[in-house]
Design a protein around this motif. Structure first.
Motif, short mmCIF file in Angstrom:
data_model
loop_
_atom_site.label_atom_id
_atom_site.label_comp_id
_atom_site.label_asym_id
_atom_site.label_seq_id
_atom_site.Cartn_x
_atom_site.Cartn_y
_atom_site.Cartn_z
N ASN A 206 0.73 -0.51 0.08
CA ASN A 206 -0.25 -0.04 0.13
C ASN A 206 0.90 1.05 0.12
OD1 ASN A 206 -2.44 -1.35 1.90
ND2 ASN A 206 -3.24 -0.30 -0.18
N TYR A 207 0.41 2.09 -1.16
CA TYR A 207 1.65 3.04 -0.93
C TYR A 207 0.90 4.32 -1.41
CZ TYR A 207 4.64 7.29 -2.37
OH TYR A 207 5.42 8.62 -2.38
N SER A 208 0.90 5.87 -0.71
CA SER A 208 0.40 7.21 -0.33
C SER A 208 1.51 7.96 -0.33
CB SER A 208 -0.94 6.91 0.70
OG SER A 208 -1.34 8.14 0.59
N PRO A 209 1.11 8.82 -1.30
CA PRO A 209 1.43 9.85 -1.54
C PRO A 209 1.31 11.51 -0.86
CG PRO A 209 0.72 10.34 -3.29
CD PRO A 209 0.57 8.92 -2.94
N LEU A 210 0.63 11.20 0.04
CA LEU A 210 -0.21 12.03 0.80
C LEU A 210 0.25 12.58 2.50
CD1 LEU A 210 -3.85 12.10 -0.58
CD2 LEU A 210 -2.01 13.55 -1.24
N PHE A 211 0.63 10.87 2.88
CA PHE A 211 0.49 10.94 4.38
C PHE A 211 2.64 10.20 4.31
CE2 PHE A 211 -3.48 8.42 3.59
CZ PHE A 211 -4.14 9.93 4.08
N ASN A 212 2.76 11.26 6.11
CA ASN A 212 4.43 10.74 6.27
C ASN A 212 5.06 11.09 5.08
OD1 ASN A 212 3.63 10.74 8.44
ND2 ASN A 212 2.85 8.51 8.15
N GLY A 213 5.29 11.80 3.91
CA GLY A 213 6.02 12.24 2.49
C GLY A 213 6.40 11.02 1.82
N GLY A 214 5.20 10.24 1.53
CA GLY A 214 5.21 9.37 0.98
C GLY A 214 5.24 8.01 2.22
N MET A 215 3.50 6.94 2.11
CA MET A 215 3.56 5.88 3.08
C MET A 215 4.48 4.86 2.02
SD MET A 215 0.87 5.24 5.75
CE MET A 215 0.13 4.83 5.27
N CYS A 216 4.80 4.01 2.63
CA CYS A 216 4.73 2.64 2.57
C CYS A 216 4.48 1.91 3.40
CB CYS A 216 6.45 2.58 1.08
SG CYS A 216 6.37 1.08 0.30
N ARG A 217 3.74 0.60 2.69
CA ARG A 217 3.84 -0.94 3.85
C ARG A 217 3.31 -2.02 2.92
NH1 ARG A 217 -1.83 1.21 7.92
NH2 ARG A 217 -0.08 2.92 9.20
N LEU A 218 4.52 -2.33 3.62
CA LEU A 218 4.96 -4.21 2.66
C LEU A 218 3.75 -5.04 2.82
CD1 LEU A 218 8.69 -4.61 2.96
CD2 LEU A 218 7.18 -2.68 0.95
N LYS A 219 3.11 -5.95 2.59
CA LYS A 219 2.31 -6.51 3.10
C LYS A 219 3.43 -8.11 2.51
CE LYS A 219 -0.49 -3.18 3.61
NZ LYS A 219 -1.51 -3.62 5.15
N SER A 220 2.39 -9.21 3.30
CA SER A 220 3.16 -10.62 3.25
C SER A 220 1.78 -11.86 2.88
CB SER A 220 3.93 -11.13 4.10
OG SER A 220 2.86 -11.50 5.63
#
Length: 241
Positions: A206-220
């Motif tokens: 999941n990625y959003s350029p709107l949160f925390n300067g570009g938030m990236c969350r890996l999903k296993s």
């Protein structure tokens, strides 16, 4: 009588255009998603759908492939078929399509190779144009449903690849509601994809350029039943190698 001749000429031109479009089929190459390359020098205008961009490319004899940006609807054609990302620039939302008829010419012969037919990656207008298992017509392109990865060796959408690659399919404004296995802030989409590609257990981000300067969350893990609408966050499924 003049009006009849004008009508017949118009219909003849239309028929030729339709025949050309039917003959000149295009398929998406996910290796060039979210990129724009220097070879794209043919201005094809603005179009609301990738199918219309394909039609515009088909009308130009020199156009063999095209880039279509689903955000700004810009369509740029190319006189050849790309094989390398060298010199390409990152441009979010851009899709790349090339003709399925690949022609190579030598000084004495011309050889034409037809790529095996596949619905995946081709422009579509509805479910009838995308009948592969777990496929769906999304934003005018035949894609896998959210929660499934594309496996090119079997031309299918699967729940488990075995071996995962480094290309991704994009799903806008959706969040995969499972616990994330890693989180990064102040990062770009390209870097987010690399974090996932470098992690063997990663199945998507999941990625959003709107949160925390570009938030990236890996999903296993992927679960097609656990995708929820969430404006401003996009999901990227990792495809098979």
């Amino acid at each position: 009588m003049i009006n009849i001749w004008i009508f017949l000429l118009t219909m003849s031109s239309f028929a030729k255009s339709v025949a050309l479009l039917e003959k000149e089929l295009f398929i998406k190459d996910v290796s060039f998603s979210n990129l724009l390359c220097p070879l794209a020098t043919i201005d094809l205008g603005l179009h609301s759908r990738a199918t219309k961009c394909a039609s515009a490319c088909s009308q130009k004899p020199a156009c063999r492939s095209f880039f279509y940006n689903k955000h700004d609807q810009l369509c740029k054609g190319a006189p050849g078929i790309l094989t390398s990302t060298a010199g390409c620039a990152l441009q979010s939302g851009t899709l790349y399509f090339h003709t399925t008829d690949i022609t190579t010419t030598t000084s004495t012969t011309t050889t034409t190779t037809t790529v095996p037919s596949s619905q995946y990656g081709r422009p579509c207008t509805g479910a009838a144009d995308c009948t592969i298992t777990y496929g769906k017509c999304l934003r005018s392109t035949c894609e896998c449903q959210a929660g499934y990865s594309y496996k090119s060796s079997t031309d299918s959408c699967v729940s488990n690849c075995g071996n995962y690659g480094s290309t991704y399919s994009e799903y806008l404004n959706v969040d995969l509601a499972v616990t994330h296995s890693g989180e990064y802030h102040f990062t770009s989409l390209a870097r987010c994809h690399k974090y996932c590609s470098d992690t063997s257990s990663c199945r998507g981000v999941n990625y959003s350029p709107l949160f925390n300067g570009g938030m990236c969350r890996l999903k296993s893990r992927l679960d097609p039943t656990l995708f929820v609408s969430f404006n401003g966050i996009n999901f990227y499924t990792r495809n098979c190698a």
